[in-house]
Write a protein that holds these residues in place. Sequence first.
Motif, PDB file in Angstrom:
ATOM      1  N   ASN A  91       0.847  -1.188   0.000  1.00 40.39           N
ATOM      2  CA  ASN A  91       0.000   0.000   0.000  1.00 40.39           C
ATOM      3  C   ASN A  91       0.883   1.238   0.000  1.00 40.39           C
ATOM      4  O   ASN A  91       1.479   1.581   1.021  1.00 40.39           O
ATOM      5  N   PRO A  92       0.984   1.954  -1.142  1.00 41.47           N
ATOM      6  CA  PRO A  92       1.849   3.136  -1.191  1.00 41.47           C
ATOM      7  C   PRO A  92       1.333   4.280  -0.326  1.00 41.47           C
ATOM      8  O   PRO A  92       2.107   5.181   0.026  1.00 41.47           O
ATOM      9  N   GLY A  93       0.053   4.236   0.038  1.00 42.38           N
ATOM     10  CA  GLY A  93      -0.473   5.288   0.904  1.00 42.38           C
ATOM     11  C   GLY A  93      -0.004   5.175   2.333  1.00 42.38           C
ATOM     12  O   GLY A  93       0.115   6.182   3.046  1.00 42.38           O
ATOM     13  N   THR A  94       0.276   3.953   2.770  1.00 41.65           N
ATOM     14  CA  THR A  94       0.716   3.736   4.158  1.00 41.65           C
ATOM     15  C   THR A  94       2.142   3.186   4.242  1.00 41.65           C
ATOM     16  O   THR A  94       2.770   3.240   5.299  1.00 41.65           O
ATOM     17  N   GLY A  95       2.612   2.622   3.118  1.00 37.16           N
ATOM     18  CA  GLY A  95       3.914   1.949   3.155  1.00 37.16           C
ATOM     19  C   GLY A  95       3.832   0.570   3.771  1.00 37.16           C
ATOM     20  O   GLY A  95       4.865  -0.028   4.095  1.00 37.16           O
ATOM     21  N   PHE A  96       2.599   0.018   3.910  1.00 34.57           N
ATOM     22  CA  PHE A  96       2.416  -1.282   4.544  1.00 34.57           C
ATOM     23  C   PHE A  96       2.558  -2.402   3.500  1.00 34.57           C
ATOM     24  O   PHE A  96       1.970  -2.329   2.419  1.00 34.57           O
ATOM     25  N   SER A  97       3.307  -3.433   3.866  1.00 32.43           N
ATOM     26  CA  SER A  97       3.323  -4.683   3.112  1.00 32.43           C
ATOM     27  C   SER A  97       2.567  -5.710   3.933  1.00 32.43           C
ATOM     28  O   SER A  97       2.791  -5.830   5.147  1.00 32.43           O
ATOM     29  N   ALA A  98       1.650  -6.437   3.289  1.00 32.72           N
ATOM     30  CA  ALA A  98       0.772  -7.330   4.047  1.00 32.72           C
ATOM     31  C   ALA A  98       0.563  -8.643   3.307  1.00 32.72           C
ATOM     32  O   ALA A  98       0.537  -8.697   2.072  1.00 32.72           O
ATOM     33  N   PHE A  99       0.398  -9.721   4.086  1.00 34.00           N
ATOM     34  CA  PHE A  99       0.052 -11.024   3.526  1.00 34.00           C
ATOM     35  C   PHE A  99      -1.453 -11.142   3.302  1.00 34.00           C
ATOM     36  O   PHE A  99      -1.907 -11.927   2.466  1.00 34.00           O
ATOM     37  N   ALA A 100      -2.219 -10.372   4.087  1.00 35.65           N
ATOM     38  CA  ALA A 100      -3.681 -10.395   4.030  1.00 35.65           C
ATOM     39  C   ALA A 100      -4.171  -9.037   4.501  1.00 35.65           C
ATOM     40  O   ALA A 100      -3.383  -8.226   5.010  1.00 35.65           O
ATOM     41  N   PRO A 101      -5.463  -8.736   4.350  1.00 38.64           N
ATOM     42  CA  PRO A 101      -5.969  -7.399   4.700  1.00 38.64           C
ATOM     43  C   PRO A 101      -5.612  -6.926   6.107  1.00 38.64           C
ATOM     44  O   PRO A 101      -5.444  -5.736   6.329  1.00 38.64           O
ATOM     45  N   ASP A 102      -5.501  -7.826   7.056  1.00 41.78           N
ATOM     46  CA  ASP A 102      -5.188  -7.400   8.424  1.00 41.78           C
ATOM     47  C   ASP A 102      -3.963  -8.154   8.949  1.00 41.78           C
ATOM     48  O   ASP A 102      -3.907  -8.550  10.109  1.00 41.78           O
ATOM     49  N   SER A 103      -2.975  -8.335   8.059  1.00 38.48           N
ATOM     50  CA  SER A 103      -1.765  -9.087   8.405  1.00 38.48           C
ATOM     51  C   SER A 103      -0.547  -8.369   7.834  1.00 38.48           C
ATOM     52  O   SER A 103       0.050  -8.787   6.840  1.00 38.48           O
ATOM     53  N   VAL A 104      -0.178  -7.261   8.478  1.00 33.18           N
ATOM     54  CA  VAL A 104       0.905  -6.404   8.000  1.00 33.18           C
ATOM     55  C   VAL A 104       2.243  -6.962   8.472  1.00 33.18           C
ATOM     56  O   VAL A 104       2.439  -7.194   9.667  1.00 33.18           O
ATOM     57  N   TYR A 105       3.152  -7.164   7.540  1.00 34.43           N
ATOM     58  CA  TYR A 105       4.448  -7.709   7.931  1.00 34.43           C
ATOM     59  C   TYR A 105       5.587  -6.698   7.845  1.00 34.43           C
ATOM     60  O   TYR A 105       6.682  -6.950   8.341  1.00 34.43           O
ATOM     61  N   CYS A 106       5.361  -5.516   7.224  1.00 33.21           N
ATOM     62  CA  CYS A 106       6.428  -4.525   7.157  1.00 33.21           C
ATOM     63  C   CYS A 106       5.845  -3.137   6.937  1.00 33.21           C
ATOM     64  O   CYS A 106       4.815  -2.981   6.256  1.00 33.21           O
ATOM     65  N   ILE A 107       6.511  -2.129   7.493  1.00 39.59           N
ATOM     66  CA  ILE A 107       6.124  -0.729   7.326  1.00 39.59           C
ATOM     67  C   ILE A 107       7.343   0.003   6.778  1.00 39.59           C
ATOM     68  O   ILE A 107       8.398   0.022   7.420  1.00 39.59           O
ATOM     69  N   SER A 108       7.210   0.608   5.588  1.00 34.53           N
ATOM     70  CA  SER A 108       8.362   1.220   4.921  1.00 34.53           C
ATOM     71  C   SER A 108       8.120   2.708   4.705  1.00 34.53           C
ATOM     72  O   SER A 108       6.991   3.142   4.429  1.00 34.53           O
ATOM     73  N   SER A 109       9.207   3.484   4.812  1.00 32.23           N
ATOM     74  CA  SER A 109       9.083   4.934   4.604  1.00 32.23           C
ATOM     75  C   SER A 109      10.315   5.472   3.908  1.00 32.23           C
ATOM     76  O   SER A 109      11.391   4.851   3.936  1.00 32.23           O
ATOM     77  N   LEU A 110      10.141   6.626   3.271  1.00 30.54           N
ATOM     78  CA  LEU A 110      11.237   7.334   2.613  1.00 30.54           C
ATOM     79  C   LEU A 110      11.165   8.791   3.030  1.00 30.54           C
ATOM     80  O   LEU A 110      10.138   9.456   2.830  1.00 30.54           O
ATOM     81  N   ASN A 111      12.236   9.252   3.674  1.00 28.46           N
ATOM     82  CA  ASN A 111      12.299  10.636   4.157  1.00 28.46           C
ATOM     83  C   ASN A 111      11.104  10.977   5.040  1.00 28.46           C
ATOM     84  O   ASN A 111      10.527  12.075   4.963  1.00 28.46           O
ATOM     85  N   GLY A 112      10.674  10.027   5.864  1.00 31.79           N
ATOM     86  CA  GLY A 112       9.611  10.263   6.830  1.00 31.79           C
ATOM     87  C   GLY A 112       8.213  10.073   6.301  1.00 31.79           C
ATOM     88  O   GLY A 112       7.246  10.179   7.068  1.00 31.79           O
ATOM     89  N   ASN A 113       8.050   9.765   5.024  1.00 30.68           N
ATOM     90  CA  ASN A 113       6.742   9.550   4.416  1.00 30.68           C
ATOM     91  C   ASN A 113       6.628   8.107   3.924  1.00 30.68           C
ATOM     92  O   ASN A 113       7.641   7.432   3.701  1.00 30.68           O
ATOM     93  N   PRO A 114       5.376   7.612   3.745  1.00 30.08           N
ATOM     94  CA  PRO A 114       5.232   6.241   3.252  1.00 30.08           C
ATOM     95  C   PRO A 114       5.996   6.038   1.952  1.00 30.08           C
ATOM     96  O   PRO A 114       6.017   6.904   1.075  1.00 30.08           O
TER      97      PRO A 114
END
Length: 886
Positions: free
Chosen positions: A343-366
């Motif tokens: 999800n580029p809006g949050t930076g979340f990588s997920a296996f399923a809708p409610d199973s987030v495995y990573c949160i990524s950001s660039l310069n403080g933003n998703p």
Amino acid sequence: MKTRLIVTFGLQLGMLLVLLSFPYNLMGQARSTSPAKQKIFIEWSSVQPAGTIEVQNGKLNKIEIIKGRGKVKNNRFEFSSAGSARIALEVDSARIKPGPEATLISVKTGTDPFSFLLRDVTRKFPIYIPDYSVVVLNSSDHRSYDEVQLDILSRKLQTKAQKIESEPEETFASAAKRSMNQSVPIWLGISRDYRIFEVKEVMPDWPEEGHVIVPKYHWRKQYLPQTGKDFIKYTYTVGRGINSEVNTTRRLEEGVLPILHSIHTDEDVEYHSTYFVSLEQSHLTDRSVKGSNIHTRYSASDHQEETVLYFRSEITNRGTAPRYAWLKTITAGRRRWLPHTFNPGTGFSAFAPDSVYCISSLNGNPLPNEEMSLLLQPGETAVFEFFLPHFPISNKRALELSAQSFDERYLECKTFWQNKLNSAAYIHVPEKRINEMLQAGLLHLDLITFGNEPDGTLAPAIGVYGPIGTESSPIIQFYASMGWNDIARRSLTYFLDKQNEDGLIEGVYRVETGAVLWSMGEYFRYTKDTAWIRVVEARMLKSCDYLLEWRNRNKQDELRGKGFGMIEGNVADPDDPYHSFMLNGYAYLGLKRAAEMLEGVDPVQSDRLKREAEAWKNDIRETFFSSLASAPVVPIGDGTWSPSAPPWAEAIGPRSLYLTRETFLSHGTFTLNSLLGPLYLVFCEILDVDEPVTRMLLDYHQELFYQNNTAFSQPYYSRHNWVQAKLGMVKPFLKTYYNTFAGHTDRETYTFWEHYHRISPHKTHEEAWFLMQTRWMLYMEDGETLKLLSMIPRKWLEDGKSIELYGVRSYFGPLEVTVESSINKGYIEAVIQCDSEKKPEEVTIRLPHPEGKKAVHVTGGEYDPDTETVTISSFSGEARVRVEYL
């Protein structure tokens, strides 16, 4: 023409037949033939030998007295005259070809019996055993013992140990030049908690296409929560990818803390990455770490909050023109990506809708996309971050985690680990690498000592393996050496908790019970914790009785000299169910330490165990010396031959000689059994360090089984470095010390492999023995004497350098030592404090001049110029020593 061809062919055929019938090949070496009869001579100098001759894989025809007076009857001979004594042996059906089941001749005299392989007897290198005053010569060699001795000595040959003594002292730099430069995956976690992140950045010889992070429950793999089948391996990349150039360096925080820094240089673009682990929600402190229940199966459901790997890469253009940088955030899988969404809006990588495995950001933003290119101006820096929970979390928890500050968590993590170091003893030596390895090593041990805080049983794991009585022992002992008595005691409790009803402390190997009792005894020597001994006495006695019942089953007359009263079973991975010396050494030592622990608590049981231990020791010695006499002597570098010994009672000699028809190449070496063999009898106090046989064992082990005085495969199993330290062999000790860790560890992160061939990372058994070797170098107990700095390198006392020990623990209580070198002013000074109730009767401190000069004036003790050691007799608890030079 036709006639010439026939003549030429006839000549060639004739020459071929001559060569085939000639007893020497084209290289001038004797062909492997086995004449029906072989004759040899045995000569003793200045003794009156008497005994028997026994032959295996051959037949003794006769014994004849050649020199001296005596008599022969059947296979027995006896001399009545003084001076030289010489016999001739004639052996029929001799087997002297290479290979197993060769003819072995045993000379069973009352004093100094020995055995040899008939095929080993040659004129150029006769069997010459100066310790026994005997030579064995072939039938064409009529020289006397004295003539052989003069010939051998005139060659001025050297053993490997003698060569080491003639060379400069080993250093890390000299060892590193010839050793493998290893790269080891690093483990990150929060201590006590079995949730581990294994981090592998792209390095030479690693079969990965990018950087890899593997979340584990200690050694267990983690699987995709939706399927329970797919093994999770996270991959990410910074930089353009893999190239021929090795351009990544790594380092721990301040060189010691389990926070990883790496710098990847991709021409003008530099990626400085930082990794550490903290908690998902709570502040990371001693109180917030609850640890893991070591008695339950690993499960994500055990935890209300996850541990999280925090990652930041500061990407900087160091060039003078705009440059692109590339990155790829965490993706699950390798080559085949596991199903997921980004999800580029949050930076979340997920296996399923409610199973987030990573949160990524660039310069403080998703992060806008899983894979990115960035154009950086000269001097510009971009910051790429991801937060990786150990197990996927909900969207709500991911939102809360994304709001956290990397900098705050980073500072918190540094403080957490620094506080652990501050609670331990302090050691400073004037070699930065060793200083860092001591501190990093203590934290590496602590990182995977699992259990519930604040006072639960702890499992002192050893890399990917659970605790093992032998392999966890140096971990526990180093904890005690550094003042972590509580951690040491709770770690010992692990083994008592798993004790069987019959007293067996069951583990992977049969050696565990004795090894655990020994470790308990070592803990008691540090602490004199009689209150704990009273608590565990019943369980301790149960284990002692288990060992004694096991021993009693082996008190069979047919085992006299061949394992009588010795227990049987494997001591390591090879399934060797024999009466091994290592197994029995640890059992005896455990029993002996148990008697010592009970001396002030239960004198009756203590006396019983002392008697039983002494009887066991005598039986082991009887079998050992019988085995020593039956094993073939082997050549060593100075032209002499040394008696050898097998690893267990059933073997004829060192297994690596292949005296019987078998195969056992294992763990990448032919020398594995040397790691588990008779040197353990010295370490386990069955053979005394000063006995002549100890030096014999050390000599032939060094010659046959070590390279650069270092064992093969899993080198920290070898106990020869402890023997060298006890014997004061400084240069051989340092040769072993530096060469072992130079080729065995990651030189950047100080993490140890189990084996040289890159098996089992983060192996804390090996690391703990390195730490204990450093402890022996700095301080070591010897009866009622405390030996200080007995194995240190001379370089450590160059001008302006210092050595400091504060709060370290020994058998004699807390210890403080400060040494300052002012060589340019002509002196070295030392201050020693050890003022507990159990202080040593005597202290020795070795203060070697960096150039080997001898002191001209010494205050504070008696100086020995040969060893550069000052002895402080009738030690009062404090001493000051000053050694002065011209």
